[in-house]
Scaffold this motif. Structure first.
Motif, PDB file in Angstrom:
ATOM      1  N   PRO A 112      -3.793 -24.959 -22.406  1.00  0.00           N
ATOM      2  CA  PRO A 112      -3.019 -23.364 -22.954  1.00  0.00           C
ATOM      3  C   PRO A 112      -2.406 -22.300 -21.825  1.00  0.00           C
ATOM      4  O   PRO A 112      -1.911 -21.826 -23.288  1.00  0.00           O
ATOM      5  N   ASN A 113      -2.383 -22.424 -20.688  1.00  0.00           N
ATOM      6  CA  ASN A 113      -2.180 -22.129 -19.966  1.00  0.00           C
ATOM      7  C   ASN A 113       0.240 -22.724 -19.808  1.00  0.00           C
ATOM      8  O   ASN A 113       0.364 -22.353 -19.410  1.00  0.00           O
ATOM      9  N   GLY A 114       0.043 -23.443 -20.968  1.00  0.00           N
ATOM     10  CA  GLY A 114       1.583 -24.730 -20.790  1.00  0.00           C
ATOM     11  C   GLY A 114       1.635 -25.849 -19.919  1.00  0.00           C
ATOM     12  O   GLY A 114       2.744 -26.551 -20.030  1.00  0.00           O
ATOM     13  N   THR A 115       0.955 -25.474 -19.100  1.00  0.00           N
ATOM     14  CA  THR A 115       0.851 -26.980 -18.261  1.00  0.00           C
ATOM     15  C   THR A 115      -0.377 -27.899 -18.412  1.00  0.00           C
ATOM     16  O   THR A 115      -1.013 -28.338 -19.770  1.00  0.00           O
ATOM     17  N   SER A 116       0.165 -29.454 -17.942  1.00  0.00           N
ATOM     18  CA  SER A 116      -0.330 -30.751 -18.820  1.00  0.00           C
ATOM     19  C   SER A 116      -0.713 -31.434 -18.293  1.00  0.00           C
ATOM     20  O   SER A 116      -0.841 -31.587 -16.912  1.00  0.00           O
ATOM     21  N   GLU A 117      -2.011 -31.984 -18.646  1.00  0.00           N
ATOM     22  CA  GLU A 117      -2.252 -32.758 -17.708  1.00  0.00           C
ATOM     23  C   GLU A 117      -2.762 -34.161 -17.981  1.00  0.00           C
ATOM     24  O   GLU A 117      -2.217 -34.795 -19.851  1.00  0.00           O
ATOM     25  N   GLY A 146     -15.473 -38.901 -27.451  1.00  0.00           N
ATOM     26  CA  GLY A 146     -15.395 -39.687 -28.738  1.00  0.00           C
ATOM     27  C   GLY A 146     -14.017 -38.998 -29.341  1.00  0.00           C
ATOM     28  O   GLY A 146     -13.193 -38.064 -28.619  1.00  0.00           O
ATOM     29  N   VAL A 147     -14.029 -39.751 -30.184  1.00  0.00           N
ATOM     30  CA  VAL A 147     -12.947 -38.996 -31.205  1.00  0.00           C
ATOM     31  C   VAL A 147     -13.824 -38.849 -32.652  1.00  0.00           C
ATOM     32  O   VAL A 147     -13.417 -39.455 -33.478  1.00  0.00           O
ATOM     33  N   ASP A 148     -12.814 -37.906 -33.190  1.00  0.00           N
ATOM     34  CA  ASP A 148     -13.507 -37.890 -34.569  1.00  0.00           C
ATOM     35  C   ASP A 148     -12.101 -37.183 -35.552  1.00  0.00           C
ATOM     36  O   ASP A 148     -11.678 -36.099 -35.486  1.00  0.00           O
ATOM     37  N   THR A 149     -11.750 -38.651 -35.836  1.00  0.00           N
ATOM     38  CA  THR A 149     -10.107 -38.288 -36.477  1.00  0.00           C
ATOM     39  C   THR A 149     -10.336 -37.165 -38.117  1.00  0.00           C
ATOM     40  O   THR A 149      -9.529 -36.758 -38.336  1.00  0.00           O
ATOM     41  N   ALA A 150     -11.391 -36.899 -38.677  1.00  0.00           N
ATOM     42  CA  ALA A 150     -11.602 -35.967 -39.606  1.00  0.00           C
ATOM     43  C   ALA A 150     -11.442 -34.796 -39.077  1.00  0.00           C
ATOM     44  O   ALA A 150     -10.663 -34.009 -39.413  1.00  0.00           O
ATOM     45  N   SER A 151     -12.143 -34.280 -37.392  1.00  0.00           N
ATOM     46  CA  SER A 151     -11.556 -32.787 -37.986  1.00  0.00           C
ATOM     47  C   SER A 151     -10.549 -33.018 -37.130  1.00  0.00           C
ATOM     48  O   SER A 151     -10.412 -30.967 -36.755  1.00  0.00           O
ATOM     49  N   GLY A 152     -10.280 -33.768 -36.256  1.00  0.00           N
ATOM     50  CA  GLY A 152      -9.157 -33.686 -35.762  1.00  0.00           C
ATOM     51  C   GLY A 152      -9.056 -33.367 -33.456  1.00  0.00           C
ATOM     52  O   GLY A 152      -8.835 -32.209 -33.334  1.00  0.00           O
ATOM     53  N   ARG A 153     -10.168 -33.430 -32.770  1.00  0.00           N
ATOM     54  CA  ARG A 153     -11.000 -33.304 -31.530  1.00  0.00           C
ATOM     55  C   ARG A 153     -11.025 -34.459 -31.590  1.00  0.00           C
ATOM     56  O   ARG A 153     -11.634 -35.195 -31.560  1.00  0.00           O
ATOM     57  N   ILE A 154     -10.783 -34.589 -30.155  1.00  0.00           N
ATOM     58  CA  ILE A 154     -11.323 -35.173 -28.980  1.00  0.00           C
ATOM     59  C   ILE A 154     -12.166 -34.419 -28.288  1.00  0.00           C
ATOM     60  O   ILE A 154     -11.409 -33.919 -27.838  1.00  0.00           O
ATOM     61  N   THR A 155     -13.029 -35.639 -27.501  1.00  0.00           N
ATOM     62  CA  THR A 155     -14.042 -34.461 -26.751  1.00  0.00           C
ATOM     63  C   THR A 155     -13.641 -35.655 -25.594  1.00  0.00           C
ATOM     64  O   THR A 155     -13.856 -36.937 -25.904  1.00  0.00           O
ATOM     65  N   VAL A 156     -13.617 -34.686 -24.235  1.00  0.00           N
ATOM     66  CA  VAL A 156     -13.776 -35.902 -22.777  1.00  0.00           C
ATOM     67  C   VAL A 156     -15.191 -35.056 -22.393  1.00  0.00           C
ATOM     68  O   VAL A 156     -15.506 -34.146 -21.730  1.00  0.00           O
ATOM     69  N   ASN A 157     -14.929 -35.959 -20.609  1.00  0.00           N
ATOM     70  CA  ASN A 157     -16.324 -35.774 -20.228  1.00  0.00           C
ATOM     71  C   ASN A 157     -15.359 -35.290 -18.623  1.00  0.00           C
ATOM     72  O   ASN A 157     -14.482 -35.130 -18.191  1.00  0.00           O
ATOM     73  N   ALA A 158     -15.492 -34.369 -18.245  1.00  0.00           N
ATOM     74  CA  ALA A 158     -15.256 -33.642 -16.765  1.00  0.00           C
ATOM     75  C   ALA A 158     -15.487 -34.536 -15.787  1.00  0.00           C
ATOM     76  O   ALA A 158     -16.227 -33.738 -15.179  1.00  0.00           O
ATOM     77  N   LEU A 159     -14.825 -35.180 -15.354  1.00  0.00           N
ATOM     78  CA  LEU A 159     -15.049 -36.033 -14.617  1.00  0.00           C
ATOM     79  C   LEU A 159     -14.640 -35.383 -13.120  1.00  0.00           C
ATOM     80  O   LEU A 159     -14.085 -34.896 -13.382  1.00  0.00           O
ATOM     81  N   PRO A 160     -15.137 -35.805 -11.791  1.00  0.00           N
ATOM     82  CA  PRO A 160     -14.989 -34.568 -11.068  1.00  0.00           C
ATOM     83  C   PRO A 160     -13.374 -35.128 -10.460  1.00  0.00           C
ATOM     84  O   PRO A 160     -13.041 -35.769 -10.105  1.00  0.00           O
ATOM     85  N   LEU A 164     -10.793 -33.753 -12.391  1.00  0.00           N
ATOM     86  CA  LEU A 164      -9.780 -34.192 -13.602  1.00  0.00           C
ATOM     87  C   LEU A 164      -9.411 -33.484 -13.503  1.00  0.00           C
ATOM     88  O   LEU A 164      -7.646 -33.140 -13.930  1.00  0.00           O
ATOM     89  N   PHE A 165     -10.109 -32.121 -13.927  1.00  0.00           N
ATOM     90  CA  PHE A 165      -9.622 -31.380 -14.498  1.00  0.00           C
ATOM     91  C   PHE A 165      -9.069 -29.687 -13.891  1.00  0.00           C
ATOM     92  O   PHE A 165      -8.924 -28.602 -13.853  1.00  0.00           O
ATOM     93  N   GLU A 166      -9.612 -30.166 -12.314  1.00  0.00           N
ATOM     94  CA  GLU A 166      -8.938 -28.886 -11.012  1.00  0.00           C
ATOM     95  C   GLU A 166      -8.225 -28.757 -11.025  1.00  0.00           C
ATOM     96  O   GLU A 166      -7.587 -29.550 -10.635  1.00  0.00           O
ATOM     97  N   ASN A 167      -7.935 -27.613 -10.049  1.00  0.00           N
ATOM     98  CA  ASN A 167      -6.591 -27.085  -9.687  1.00  0.00           C
ATOM     99  C   ASN A 167      -6.536 -27.544  -8.851  1.00  0.00           C
ATOM    100  O   ASN A 167      -7.147 -27.954  -7.635  1.00  0.00           O
ATOM    101  N   ASP A 168      -4.897 -28.569  -8.362  1.00  0.00           N
ATOM    102  CA  ASP A 168      -4.613 -29.042  -7.354  1.00  0.00           C
ATOM    103  C   ASP A 168      -5.003 -28.196  -6.181  1.00  0.00           C
ATOM    104  O   ASP A 168      -5.116 -28.506  -5.417  1.00  0.00           O
ATOM    105  N   SER A 169      -4.271 -27.231  -6.486  1.00  0.00           N
ATOM    106  CA  SER A 169      -4.648 -25.994  -5.010  1.00  0.00           C
ATOM    107  C   SER A 169      -5.845 -25.708  -4.744  1.00  0.00           C
ATOM    108  O   SER A 169      -6.593 -25.907  -3.496  1.00  0.00           O
ATOM    109  N   GLU A 170      -7.142 -25.776  -5.290  1.00  0.00           N
ATOM    110  CA  GLU A 170      -8.605 -25.664  -5.032  1.00  0.00           C
ATOM    111  C   GLU A 170      -8.871 -27.048  -4.994  1.00  0.00           C
ATOM    112  O   GLU A 170      -9.620 -26.910  -3.254  1.00  0.00           O
TER     113      GLU A 170
END
Length: 160
Positions: free
Chosen positions: A101-106, A117-131, A133-139
């Motif tokens: 949402p902030n315009g950055t990409s991962e 999981g991938v739910d093509t009917a609802s258009g959603r992909i669910t991902v696990n937050a592995l250590p 993976l999504f944390e801020n690089d500066s953190e």
């Protein structure tokens, strides 16, 4: 999980075509009016497209890249992450680029360990937050800097 590649909308200059067989990284095709190497080379750089309805159905757990682009991406723990901007394979496996949402990409590995999981009917992909993976690089950098400053004794004192 597998991704199928179909990057070939309707035809080359509206010509009839037919698939002659897939291989590991491409699809061989026959196009009316393209009967020799020179005619084929004249198409170099031309974007070939295939109507979605002409593509074969995918197997369970397989997806066309185009079907994933634009899907919402949520963490398994609940929060929304963003949406799929692109799909890549740099040789080490498929990756989805998630626009946050902030315009950055991962870049997120499209593997069974990460994609819950991938739910093509609802258009959603669910991902696990592995250590990491999504944390801020500066953190992450700050945490590493603190570990280095503590040294081995500080780590032992904190662990026990």
């Amino acid at each position: 999980m597998a991704l199928a590649r179909a990057s070939a909308s309707s035809s080359v200059r509206n010509r009839n075509r037919g698939a002659t067989g897939p291989n590991a990284s491409s699809l061989a095709a026959r196009i009316d009016g393209v009967n020799d190497r020179a005619a084929a080379e004249a198409l170099k750089g031309v974007k070939l497209t295939v109507e979605r309805k002409a593509l074969p159905a995918t197997d369970d757990g397989s997806y066309y890249h185009a079907d994933l682009i634009g899907m919402a991406v949520d963490l398994a723990s609940g929060p929304a992450l963003g949406k799929v901007k692109a799909v890549y394979n740099f040789g080490g496996g498929d990756m989805i680029e998630v626009e946050m949402p902030n315009g950055t990409s991962e870049l997120v590995p499209f593997t069974a360990a990460v994609v819950a999981g991938v739910d093509t009917a609802s258009g959603r992909i669910t991902v696990n937050a592995l250590p990491g993976l999504f944390e801020n690089d500066s953190e992450a950098d700050e945490r590493e800097r603190q570990k280095e400053q503590q040294g081995p004794e500080g780590e032992r004192a904190n662990n026990g």
